[in-house]
Design a protein around this motif. Structure first.
Motif, PDB file in Angstrom:
ATOM      1  N   PHE A 118      14.018  55.128 -52.845  1.00 36.04           N
ATOM      2  CA  PHE A 118      13.170  54.699 -51.726  1.00 36.04           C
ATOM      3  C   PHE A 118      14.011  54.515 -50.475  1.00 36.04           C
ATOM      4  CE2 PHE A 118      10.502  53.275 -55.297  1.00 36.04           C
ATOM      5  CZ  PHE A 118       9.267  53.791 -54.899  1.00 36.04           C
ATOM      6  N   ARG A 119      13.348  54.646 -49.328  1.00 34.97           N
ATOM      7  CA  ARG A 119      13.935  54.196 -48.072  1.00 34.97           C
ATOM      8  C   ARG A 119      13.523  52.736 -47.884  1.00 34.97           C
ATOM      9  NH1 ARG A 119      15.544  57.594 -44.253  1.00 34.97           N
ATOM     10  NH2 ARG A 119      14.600  56.302 -42.621  1.00 34.97           N
ATOM     11  N   THR A 120      14.221  52.029 -47.018  1.00 40.16           N
ATOM     12  CA  THR A 120      13.917  50.605 -46.850  1.00 40.16           C
ATOM     13  C   THR A 120      13.831  50.231 -45.372  1.00 40.16           C
ATOM     14  OG1 THR A 120      16.241  50.014 -46.907  1.00 40.16           O
ATOM     15  CG2 THR A 120      15.061  49.932 -49.009  1.00 40.16           C
ATOM     16  N   MET A 179      -3.675  48.527 -55.707  1.00 40.75           N
ATOM     17  CA  MET A 179      -3.151  49.775 -55.117  1.00 40.75           C
ATOM     18  C   MET A 179      -3.608  50.940 -56.001  1.00 40.75           C
ATOM     19  SD  MET A 179       0.829  50.628 -54.445  1.00 40.75           S
ATOM     20  CE  MET A 179       1.067  48.938 -53.961  1.00 40.75           C
ATOM     21  N   SER A 180      -4.159  51.965 -55.386  1.00 40.46           N
ATOM     22  CA  SER A 180      -4.674  53.067 -56.179  1.00 40.46           C
ATOM     23  C   SER A 180      -3.548  53.996 -56.635  1.00 40.46           C
ATOM     24  CB  SER A 180      -5.723  53.833 -55.374  1.00 40.46           C
ATOM     25  OG  SER A 180      -5.283  53.975 -54.038  1.00 40.46           O
ATOM     26  N   GLN A 181      -2.808  54.544 -55.682  1.00 44.27           N
ATOM     27  CA  GLN A 181      -1.738  55.491 -56.012  1.00 44.27           C
ATOM     28  C   GLN A 181      -0.387  54.803 -55.949  1.00 44.27           C
ATOM     29  OE1 GLN A 181      -1.687  58.835 -56.780  1.00 44.27           O
ATOM     30  NE2 GLN A 181      -3.890  58.562 -57.098  1.00 44.27           N
ATOM     31  N   PRO A 182       0.464  55.001 -56.967  1.00 43.45           N
ATOM     32  CA  PRO A 182       1.809  54.430 -56.837  1.00 43.45           C
ATOM     33  C   PRO A 182       2.569  55.076 -55.681  1.00 43.45           C
ATOM     34  CG  PRO A 182       1.552  55.620 -58.934  1.00 43.45           C
ATOM     35  CD  PRO A 182       0.255  55.725 -58.212  1.00 43.45           C
ATOM     36  N   LEU A 183       3.451  54.303 -55.068  1.00 45.37           N
ATOM     37  CA  LEU A 183       4.342  54.878 -54.066  1.00 45.37           C
ATOM     38  C   LEU A 183       5.469  55.576 -54.804  1.00 45.37           C
ATOM     39  CD1 LEU A 183       4.580  51.960 -51.488  1.00 45.37           C
ATOM     40  CD2 LEU A 183       3.351  54.127 -51.246  1.00 45.37           C
ATOM     41  N   ARG A 184       5.853  56.710 -54.284  1.00 45.66           N
ATOM     42  CA  ARG A 184       6.879  57.486 -54.970  1.00 45.66           C
ATOM     43  C   ARG A 184       8.191  57.389 -54.210  1.00 45.66           C
ATOM     44  NH1 ARG A 184       4.555  60.908 -58.675  1.00 45.66           N
ATOM     45  NH2 ARG A 184       6.577  61.907 -58.770  1.00 45.66           N
ATOM     46  N   PRO A 185       9.313  57.568 -54.941  1.00 46.15           N
ATOM     47  CA  PRO A 185      10.609  57.608 -54.251  1.00 46.15           C
ATOM     48  C   PRO A 185      10.524  58.540 -53.041  1.00 46.15           C
ATOM     49  CG  PRO A 185      10.931  57.650 -56.620  1.00 46.15           C
ATOM     50  CD  PRO A 185       9.443  57.713 -56.394  1.00 46.15           C
ATOM     51  N   GLY A 186      11.162  58.135 -51.952  1.00 52.71           N
ATOM     52  CA  GLY A 186      11.025  58.838 -50.683  1.00 52.71           C
ATOM     53  C   GLY A 186      10.175  58.049 -49.715  1.00 52.71           C
ATOM     54  N   GLN A 233      10.656  43.813 -58.642  1.00 49.52           N
ATOM     55  CA  GLN A 233      10.039  43.614 -57.328  1.00 49.52           C
ATOM     56  C   GLN A 233       9.653  44.969 -56.729  1.00 49.52           C
ATOM     57  OE1 GLN A 233      12.621  41.852 -54.367  1.00 49.52           O
ATOM     58  NE2 GLN A 233      10.905  41.024 -53.181  1.00 49.52           N
ATOM     59  N   VAL A 234      10.566  45.925 -56.843  1.00 50.83           N
ATOM     60  CA  VAL A 234      10.278  47.284 -56.355  1.00 50.83           C
ATOM     61  C   VAL A 234       9.068  47.864 -57.097  1.00 50.83           C
ATOM     62  CG1 VAL A 234      11.153  49.658 -56.329  1.00 50.83           C
ATOM     63  CG2 VAL A 234      12.644  47.757 -55.634  1.00 50.83           C
ATOM     64  N   ARG A 235       9.095  47.759 -58.419  1.00 47.80           N
ATOM     65  CA  ARG A 235       8.018  48.379 -59.204  1.00 47.80           C
ATOM     66  C   ARG A 235       6.664  47.724 -58.916  1.00 47.80           C
ATOM     67  NH1 ARG A 235       9.781  50.543 -65.034  1.00 47.80           N
ATOM     68  NH2 ARG A 235      11.895  51.245 -64.570  1.00 47.80           N
ATOM     69  N   THR A 236       6.636  46.380 -58.814  1.00 48.98           N
ATOM     70  CA  THR A 236       5.337  45.728 -58.585  1.00 48.98           C
ATOM     71  C   THR A 236       4.772  46.125 -57.229  1.00 48.98           C
ATOM     72  OG1 THR A 236       6.508  43.728 -57.871  1.00 48.98           O
ATOM     73  CG2 THR A 236       5.638  43.726 -60.116  1.00 48.98           C
ATOM     74  N   MET A 237       5.592  46.167 -56.201  1.00 47.83           N
ATOM     75  CA  MET A 237       5.043  46.473 -54.870  1.00 47.83           C
ATOM     76  C   MET A 237       4.693  47.950 -54.738  1.00 47.83           C
ATOM     77  SD  MET A 237       8.297  46.403 -52.283  1.00 47.83           S
ATOM     78  CE  MET A 237       7.277  46.585 -50.819  1.00 47.83           C
ATOM     79  N   ALA A 238       5.379  48.798 -55.505  1.00 45.96           N
ATOM     80  CA  ALA A 238       5.118  50.241 -55.415  1.00 45.96           C
ATOM     81  C   ALA A 238       4.043  50.694 -56.398  1.00 45.96           C
ATOM     82  CB  ALA A 238       6.418  51.017 -55.653  1.00 45.96           C
TER      83      ALA A 238
END
Ligand code: ADP
Ligand code: MG
Length: 386
Positions: free
Chosen positions: A32-34, A1-8, A296-301
Protein backbone atom coordinates in the motif's frame (compact mmCIF):
# COMPACT_ATOMS: atom_id res chain seq x y z
CA UNK A 1 -17.03 -1.80 2.96
CA UNK A 2 -18.10 -3.64 -0.17
CA UNK A 3 -14.83 -4.13 -2.06
CA UNK A 4 -11.53 -4.71 -0.28
CA UNK A 5 -8.81 -2.18 -0.99
CA UNK A 6 -5.97 -3.75 -2.86
CA UNK A 7 -2.23 -3.14 -2.56
CA UNK A 8 -1.44 0.00 -4.55
CA UNK A 9 -4.28 1.90 -2.90
CA UNK A 10 -3.39 4.56 -0.35
CA UNK A 11 -4.13 4.11 3.35
CA UNK A 12 -4.40 7.27 5.41
CA UNK A 13 -3.76 7.69 9.12
CA UNK A 14 -4.64 10.51 11.48
CA UNK A 15 -1.63 11.10 13.68
CA UNK A 16 2.08 10.70 13.01
CA UNK A 17 3.52 9.22 16.20
CA UNK A 18 5.24 5.87 16.62
CA UNK A 19 2.00 3.94 16.25
CA UNK A 20 1.45 5.64 12.91
CA UNK A 21 5.00 4.86 11.91
CA UNK A 22 4.59 1.14 12.60
CA UNK A 23 1.23 1.22 10.80
CA UNK A 24 2.94 2.80 7.78
CA UNK A 25 5.62 0.11 7.84
CA UNK A 26 2.97 -2.64 7.87
CA UNK A 27 0.91 -1.00 5.12
CA UNK A 28 3.94 -0.50 2.90
CA UNK A 29 5.02 -4.12 3.42
CA UNK A 30 1.73 -5.16 1.86
CA UNK A 31 2.31 -2.80 -1.06
CA UNK A 32 0.00 0.00 0.00
CA UNK A 33 0.88 3.65 -0.30
CA UNK A 34 0.39 5.74 2.83
CA UNK A 35 -0.70 9.24 3.80
CA UNK A 36 -0.18 10.69 7.30
CA UNK A 37 -1.86 13.78 8.70
CA UNK A 38 0.16 15.30 11.54
CA UNK A 39 1.11 18.92 12.24
CA UNK A 40 4.71 18.06 13.18
CA UNK A 41 7.23 18.26 10.32
CA UNK A 42 9.44 15.72 12.15
CA UNK A 43 6.68 13.29 13.11
CA UNK A 44 7.89 9.65 13.24
CA UNK A 45 5.22 8.48 10.76
CA UNK A 46 5.27 11.53 8.49
CA UNK A 47 8.98 10.94 7.90
CA UNK A 48 8.41 7.47 6.44
CA UNK A 49 5.12 8.00 4.60
CA UNK A 50 4.58 8.57 0.86
CA UNK A 51 2.42 11.60 1.72
CA UNK A 52 2.60 13.78 4.81
CA UNK A 53 -0.22 16.30 5.19
CA UNK A 54 1.24 18.71 7.70
CA UNK A 55 -1.73 20.44 9.28
CA UNK A 56 -3.75 20.43 12.44
CA UNK A 57 -6.25 17.58 12.92
CA UNK A 58 -9.28 19.83 12.42
CA UNK A 59 -7.87 21.90 9.56
CA UNK A 60 -10.45 21.75 6.73
CA UNK A 61 -7.85 21.97 3.96
CA UNK A 62 -5.73 19.31 5.64
CA UNK A 63 -8.67 16.92 5.97
CA UNK A 64 -9.52 17.53 2.30
CA UNK A 65 -5.92 16.83 1.33
CA UNK A 66 -6.08 13.55 3.23
CA UNK A 67 -9.35 12.64 1.48
CA UNK A 68 -7.73 13.43 -1.87
CA UNK A 69 -4.69 11.29 -1.07
CA UNK A 70 -6.21 8.30 0.75
CA UNK A 71 -8.73 5.59 -0.13
CA UNK A 72 -9.52 4.83 3.52
CA UNK A 73 -8.50 6.36 6.84
CA UNK A 74 -7.59 5.07 10.30
CA UNK A 75 -6.28 6.74 13.43
CA UNK A 76 -3.25 6.15 15.59
CA UNK A 77 -3.79 8.84 18.20
CA UNK A 78 -6.80 8.54 20.41
CA UNK A 79 -7.18 12.25 20.96
CA UNK A 80 -7.77 12.95 17.26
CA UNK A 81 -11.06 14.82 17.45
CA UNK A 82 -13.96 12.50 16.62
CA UNK A 83 -15.35 15.40 14.58
CA UNK A 84 -12.37 15.12 12.21
CA UNK A 85 -13.06 11.41 11.69
CA UNK A 86 -16.73 12.16 11.07
CA UNK A 87 -15.78 14.74 8.44
CA UNK A 88 -13.49 12.24 6.71
CA UNK A 89 -16.22 9.58 6.86
CA UNK A 90 -18.40 11.66 4.55
CA UNK A 91 -15.95 10.91 1.76
CA UNK A 92 -13.94 7.84 2.71
CA UNK A 93 -14.29 4.65 4.78
CA UNK A 94 -12.98 5.42 8.27
CA UNK A 95 -12.08 2.66 10.74
CA UNK A 96 -12.54 2.87 13.66
CA UNK A 97 -15.57 5.14 13.34
CA UNK A 98 -15.68 8.54 15.01
CA UNK A 99 -18.47 7.31 17.30
CA UNK A 100 -16.28 4.49 18.65
CA UNK A 101 -13.30 6.79 19.10
CA UNK A 102 -15.54 9.29 20.93
CA UNK A 103 -16.45 6.62 23.51
CA UNK A 104 -12.79 5.77 24.10
CA UNK A 105 -11.89 9.47 24.45
CA UNK A 106 -14.15 10.00 27.44
CA UNK A 107 -13.65 7.95 30.59
CA UNK A 108 -17.28 8.43 31.63
CA UNK A 109 -18.60 7.21 28.26
CA UNK A 110 -16.04 4.41 28.26
CA UNK A 111 -17.14 3.11 31.66
CA UNK A 112 -20.80 3.37 30.65
CA UNK A 113 -19.92 1.34 27.57
CA UNK A 114 -18.20 -1.33 29.67
CA UNK A 115 -21.40 -1.57 31.69
CA UNK A 116 -23.53 -1.82 28.56
CA UNK A 117 -21.24 -4.63 27.36
CA UNK A 118 -21.71 -6.54 30.62
CA UNK A 119 -18.10 -5.96 31.68
CA UNK A 120 -17.35 -4.84 35.28
CA UNK A 121 -15.06 -1.88 35.95
CA UNK A 122 -13.90 -0.22 39.20
CA UNK A 123 -16.63 1.51 41.25
CA UNK A 124 -16.71 5.15 40.09
CA UNK A 125 -18.59 8.42 40.02
CA UNK A 126 -18.63 11.15 37.39
CA UNK A 127 -17.88 14.58 38.81
CA UNK A 128 -19.00 17.40 36.53
CA UNK A 129 -20.56 19.83 39.03
CA UNK A 130 -20.21 20.96 42.64
CA UNK A 131 -23.37 18.96 43.35
CA UNK A 132 -21.71 15.80 41.95
CA UNK A 133 -18.73 16.49 44.19
CA UNK A 134 -20.91 16.90 47.28
CA UNK A 135 -22.79 13.69 46.48
CA UNK A 136 -19.69 11.46 46.13
CA UNK A 137 -20.00 8.17 48.01
CA UNK A 138 -17.30 7.98 50.71
CA UNK A 139 -16.79 4.32 49.76
CA UNK A 140 -14.98 5.53 46.62
CA UNK A 141 -12.14 6.82 48.80
CA UNK A 142 -9.25 6.33 48.75
CA UNK A 143 -9.59 6.86 45.04
CA UNK A 144 -8.01 8.23 41.89
CA UNK A 145 -9.48 11.34 40.30
CA UNK A 146 -8.97 11.22 36.53
CA UNK A 147 -9.88 13.87 33.98
CA UNK A 148 -12.56 12.38 31.73
CA UNK A 149 -10.72 13.49 28.61
CA UNK A 150 -7.14 13.77 27.34
CA UNK A 151 -5.38 11.74 30.04
CA UNK A 152 -2.55 9.37 29.11
CA UNK A 153 0.54 7.82 30.71
CA UNK A 154 -0.77 8.73 34.17
CA UNK A 155 -1.26 12.41 33.27
CA UNK A 156 -4.41 14.15 34.50
CA UNK A 157 -4.69 11.86 37.54
CA UNK A 158 -4.57 12.65 41.25
CA UNK A 159 -4.66 10.16 44.11
CA UNK A 160 -7.03 11.35 46.83
CA UNK A 161 -7.81 9.87 50.24
CA UNK A 162 -10.28 12.27 51.88
CA UNK A 163 -13.22 14.42 50.71
CA UNK A 164 -11.08 17.53 51.36
CA UNK A 165 -8.28 16.20 49.14
CA UNK A 166 -10.83 15.28 46.50
CA UNK A 167 -12.32 18.78 46.46
CA UNK A 168 -8.85 20.36 46.28
CA UNK A 169 -7.78 18.01 43.47
CA UNK A 170 -10.90 18.71 41.41
CA UNK A 171 -10.34 22.45 41.77
CA UNK A 172 -6.67 22.00 40.79
CA UNK A 173 -7.90 20.18 37.67
CA UNK A 174 -9.90 23.34 36.83
CA UNK A 175 -13.20 21.58 37.59
CA UNK A 176 -13.23 19.83 34.23
CA UNK A 177 -15.41 16.73 34.10
CA UNK A 178 -13.64 13.95 35.96
CA UNK A 179 -14.15 10.38 37.00
CA UNK A 180 -13.40 9.37 40.56
CA UNK A 181 -12.45 5.71 40.72
CA UNK A 182 -12.04 3.63 43.82
CA UNK A 183 -8.38 2.71 44.25
CA UNK A 184 -8.13 -1.05 43.94
CA UNK A 185 -5.45 -3.36 45.22
CA UNK A 186 -4.03 -4.66 41.95
CA UNK A 187 -2.54 -8.15 41.77
CA UNK A 188 -1.37 -7.36 38.27
CA UNK A 189 -2.36 -5.61 35.05
CA UNK A 190 -3.04 -7.18 31.70
CA UNK A 191 -4.36 -6.13 28.33
CA UNK A 192 -5.83 -7.85 25.33
CA UNK A 193 -5.95 -6.70 21.74
CA UNK A 194 -8.73 -7.72 19.38
CA UNK A 195 -9.29 -6.90 15.73
CA UNK A 196 -12.82 -6.78 14.38
CA UNK A 197 -13.76 -6.64 10.72
CA UNK A 198 -16.69 -4.82 9.16
CA UNK A 199 -18.42 -8.23 8.87
CA UNK A 200 -18.20 -8.73 12.64
CA UNK A 201 -15.44 -11.34 12.60
CA UNK A 202 -13.14 -10.99 15.61
CA UNK A 203 -9.60 -12.29 16.07
CA UNK A 204 -7.36 -11.69 19.07
CA UNK A 205 -3.79 -11.68 20.30
CA UNK A 206 -2.71 -13.58 23.42
CA UNK A 207 -3.23 -11.80 26.73
CA UNK A 208 -0.35 -9.52 27.72
CA UNK A 209 0.86 -9.02 31.29
CA UNK A 210 1.92 -5.39 31.80
CA UNK A 211 4.09 -3.66 34.37
CA UNK A 212 3.63 0.10 34.69
CA UNK A 213 6.18 2.33 36.39
CA UNK A 214 5.27 5.90 37.22
CA UNK A 215 1.99 5.54 35.30
CA UNK A 216 3.79 4.54 32.07
CA UNK A 217 3.99 1.06 30.60
CA UNK A 218 7.47 -0.33 31.25
CA UNK A 219 7.37 -4.08 30.50
CA UNK A 220 5.01 -6.42 28.66
CA UNK A 221 5.40 -10.19 29.04
CA UNK A 222 3.74 -12.82 26.85
CA UNK A 223 2.59 -15.49 27.60
CA UNK A 224 1.32 -13.72 30.73
CA UNK A 225 3.18 -15.60 33.48
CA UNK A 226 0.69 -15.03 36.30
CA UNK A 227 -2.61 -15.27 34.45
CA UNK A 228 -4.58 -18.52 34.46
CA UNK A 229 -5.88 -19.81 31.10
CA UNK A 230 -9.44 -19.32 32.36
CA UNK A 231 -8.83 -15.68 33.26
CA UNK A 232 -7.07 -15.07 29.93
CA UNK A 233 -10.04 -16.56 28.08
CA UNK A 234 -12.39 -14.34 30.05
CA UNK A 235 -10.34 -11.25 29.12
CA UNK A 236 -10.61 -12.16 25.44
CA UNK A 237 -14.36 -12.77 25.72
CA UNK A 238 -14.87 -9.44 27.46
CA UNK A 239 -12.74 -7.43 25.05
CA UNK A 240 -14.64 -9.04 22.16
CA UNK A 241 -17.98 -8.13 23.78
CA UNK A 242 -16.82 -4.53 24.23
CA UNK A 243 -15.84 -4.33 20.54
CA UNK A 244 -19.01 -6.00 19.28
CA UNK A 245 -21.27 -3.82 21.44
CA UNK A 246 -20.11 -0.69 19.59
CA UNK A 247 -19.95 -2.29 16.15
CA UNK A 248 -16.23 -1.60 16.23
CA UNK A 249 -14.11 -1.96 13.11
CA UNK A 250 -10.35 -1.98 13.63
CA UNK A 251 -7.86 -2.88 16.32
CA UNK A 252 -8.96 -2.34 19.92
CA UNK A 253 -6.93 -2.76 23.10
CA UNK A 254 -8.68 -3.24 26.43
CA UNK A 255 -6.67 -2.86 29.64
CA UNK A 256 -7.75 -4.85 32.69
CA UNK A 257 -6.81 -4.90 36.35
CA UNK A 258 -6.57 -8.27 38.04
CA UNK A 259 -7.84 -8.09 41.62
CA UNK A 260 -8.48 -10.57 44.40
CA UNK A 261 -11.96 -12.00 44.02
CA UNK A 262 -12.33 -12.24 47.80
CA UNK A 263 -12.01 -16.03 47.72
CA UNK A 264 -8.32 -16.26 46.99
CA UNK A 265 -8.91 -16.28 43.23
CA UNK A 266 -8.42 -13.66 40.52
CA UNK A 267 -11.11 -11.37 39.10
CA UNK A 268 -10.98 -9.06 36.09
CA UNK A 269 -11.88 -5.38 36.19
CA UNK A 270 -11.83 -3.36 32.96
CA UNK A 271 -9.66 -0.23 33.23
CA UNK A 272 -9.66 1.57 29.90
CA UNK A 273 -9.47 0.94 26.18
CA UNK A 274 -7.68 2.38 23.17
CA UNK A 275 -9.25 2.53 19.70
CA UNK A 276 -6.00 1.62 17.95
CA UNK A 277 -2.94 -0.58 18.28
CA UNK A 278 -1.40 -0.26 21.73
CA UNK A 279 2.04 -0.02 23.29
CA UNK A 280 1.40 -3.35 25.04
CA UNK A 281 0.98 -4.96 21.61
CA UNK A 282 4.30 -3.93 20.09
CA UNK A 283 5.70 -7.42 20.77
CA UNK A 284 3.34 -8.74 18.09
CA UNK A 285 5.69 -7.40 15.40
CA UNK A 286 8.47 -9.78 16.39
CA UNK A 287 6.76 -12.56 18.33
CA UNK A 288 3.56 -13.20 16.32
CA UNK A 289 2.96 -14.27 12.74
CA UNK A 290 0.77 -11.18 12.25
CA UNK A 291 1.26 -7.90 14.10
CA UNK A 292 -1.36 -5.57 15.52
CA UNK A 293 -0.43 -3.17 12.70
CA UNK A 294 -0.95 -5.85 10.05
CA UNK A 295 -4.44 -6.32 11.42
CA UNK A 296 -5.05 -2.57 11.48
CA UNK A 297 -4.21 -2.56 7.77
CA UNK A 298 -6.44 -5.56 7.07
CA UNK A 299 -9.45 -4.26 9.03
CA UNK A 300 -9.43 -0.85 7.35
CA UNK A 301 -8.82 -2.33 3.90
CA UNK A 302 -11.50 -5.00 4.26
CA UNK A 303 -8.94 -7.77 3.76
CA UNK A 304 -9.29 -11.19 5.43
CA UNK A 305 -8.64 -11.49 9.15
CA UNK A 306 -6.97 -14.63 10.42
CA UNK A 307 -6.24 -15.55 14.00
CA UNK A 308 -2.68 -14.46 14.83
CA UNK A 309 -0.32 -16.94 16.49
CA UNK A 310 2.43 -16.27 19.03
CA UNK A 311 5.53 -18.05 17.74
CA UNK A 312 7.91 -17.10 20.54
CA UNK A 313 7.69 -16.23 24.21
CA UNK A 314 8.57 -12.58 24.55
CA UNK A 315 9.30 -9.59 26.72
CA UNK A 316 8.87 -6.02 25.48
CA UNK A 317 10.77 -3.23 27.21
CA UNK A 318 9.79 0.38 26.61
CA UNK A 319 12.71 2.70 25.92
CA UNK A 320 11.95 6.03 27.53
CA UNK A 321 13.98 9.19 27.04
CA UNK A 322 15.39 8.79 30.56
CA UNK A 323 17.81 6.19 29.13
CA UNK A 324 19.54 8.94 27.16
CA UNK A 325 20.50 10.69 30.41
CA UNK A 326 21.72 7.82 32.61
CA UNK A 327 25.35 8.93 32.18
CA UNK A 328 24.62 12.52 33.29
CA UNK A 329 22.91 15.70 32.16
CA UNK A 330 24.26 15.45 28.60
CA UNK A 331 22.06 13.60 26.10
CA UNK A 332 23.96 10.39 25.25
CA UNK A 333 22.83 7.61 22.94
CA UNK A 334 22.50 4.32 24.87
CA UNK A 335 24.94 1.51 24.10
CA UNK A 336 22.84 -0.13 21.38
CA UNK A 337 25.75 -2.15 19.97
CA UNK A 338 26.05 -4.01 23.29
CA UNK A 339 22.31 -4.66 23.39
CA UNK A 340 22.28 -5.84 19.78
CA UNK A 341 25.04 -8.34 20.59
CA UNK A 342 22.52 -10.32 22.67
CA UNK A 343 20.47 -13.11 21.04
CA UNK A 344 16.86 -12.48 20.08
CA UNK A 345 16.89 -8.72 20.58
CA UNK A 346 14.74 -6.63 18.24
CA UNK A 347 15.39 -2.92 18.64
CA UNK A 348 12.77 -0.43 17.44
CA UNK A 349 13.64 3.26 17.55
CA UNK A 350 11.02 5.73 16.46
CA UNK A 351 13.28 8.36 14.89
CA UNK A 352 12.40 11.07 17.39
CA UNK A 353 14.88 13.89 17.15
CA UNK A 354 15.32 14.69 20.85
CA UNK A 355 15.07 12.64 24.02
CA UNK A 356 13.15 13.82 27.08
CA UNK A 357 12.52 11.97 30.33
CA UNK A 358 9.26 10.01 30.04
CA UNK A 359 9.18 10.33 26.22
CA UNK A 360 8.68 7.03 24.38
CA UNK A 361 11.76 6.89 22.14
CA UNK A 362 11.49 3.25 21.14
CA UNK A 363 10.96 -0.25 22.41
CA UNK A 364 12.84 -3.49 22.41
CA UNK A 365 11.42 -6.97 22.07
CA UNK A 366 13.25 -10.08 23.18
CA UNK A 367 12.30 -13.41 21.63
CA UNK A 368 13.76 -16.80 22.46
CA UNK A 369 13.16 -20.51 22.81
CA UNK A 370 11.73 -20.41 26.34
CA UNK A 371 10.32 -17.78 28.74
CA UNK A 372 13.37 -18.33 30.95
CA UNK A 373 15.79 -17.67 28.09
CA UNK A 374 13.87 -14.50 27.19
CA UNK A 375 13.89 -13.27 30.82
CA UNK A 376 17.62 -13.86 31.04
CA UNK A 377 18.31 -11.70 27.99
CA UNK A 378 15.85 -9.04 29.19
CA UNK A 379 17.80 -8.85 32.46
CA UNK A 380 21.07 -8.48 30.54
CA UNK A 381 19.52 -5.68 28.48
CA UNK A 382 18.45 -3.87 31.65
CA UNK A 383 21.94 -4.25 33.10
CA UNK A 384 23.45 -2.68 29.99
CA UNK A 385 21.00 0.19 29.73
CA UNK A 386 21.16 0.95 33.48
P1 ADP B 1 -3.64 6.24 31.55
O1 ADP B 1 -4.62 6.77 30.56
O2 ADP B 1 -2.71 7.29 32.03
O3 ADP B 1 -2.99 4.96 31.10
P2 ADP B 1 -4.99 4.61 33.54
O4 ADP B 1 -6.40 4.84 33.95
O5 ADP B 1 -4.71 3.39 32.75
O6 ADP B 1 -4.52 5.92 32.83
O7 ADP B 1 -4.09 4.61 34.84
C1 ADP B 1 -2.67 4.45 34.79
C2 ADP B 1 -2.22 3.43 35.83
O8 ADP B 1 -2.60 3.85 37.15
C3 ADP B 1 -2.87 2.08 35.67
O9 ADP B 1 -2.19 1.31 34.68
C4 ADP B 1 -2.73 1.51 37.09
O10 ADP B 1 -1.41 1.08 37.33
C5 ADP B 1 -3.00 2.73 37.94
N1 ADP B 1 -4.44 2.83 38.27
C6 ADP B 1 -5.37 3.47 37.54
N2 ADP B 1 -6.61 3.36 38.07
C7 ADP B 1 -6.47 2.61 39.18
C8 ADP B 1 -7.39 2.14 40.20
N3 ADP B 1 -8.69 2.42 40.14
N4 ADP B 1 -6.88 1.42 41.22
C9 ADP B 1 -5.55 1.15 41.29
N5 ADP B 1 -4.65 1.55 40.37
C10 ADP B 1 -5.08 2.28 39.33
MG1 MG C 1 -3.75 3.05 30.87
Amino acid sequence: MSQPLRPGATLGVMGGGQLGRMFVHAAQTLGFRTAVLDPDAASPAGCVSHVHVQTDYLDAAGLQALVNAADAVTTEFENVPAAALNTLAQSRPVAPAGASVAICQDRAAEKAHFGASGVPCAPYAVIATEADLAAVDANLLPGILKTARMGYDGKGQVRVSTPTELAAAWHDLKQVTCVLEKRLGLLLELSVIVARGADGQIVHFPVQQNLHLGGILAVTTVPAPDVSPALAAQAVTRASAIAAEMGYVGVLCVEFFVVDDGQGGQALVANEMAPRPHNSGHYTIDACDLSQFDLQVRTMAGLPLVQPRLHSPTVMLNLLGDLWFTAGAEETEPAWERVLALPGVHLHLYGKTSARPGRKMGHLTVTGATPEAVQLVATQVRDILG
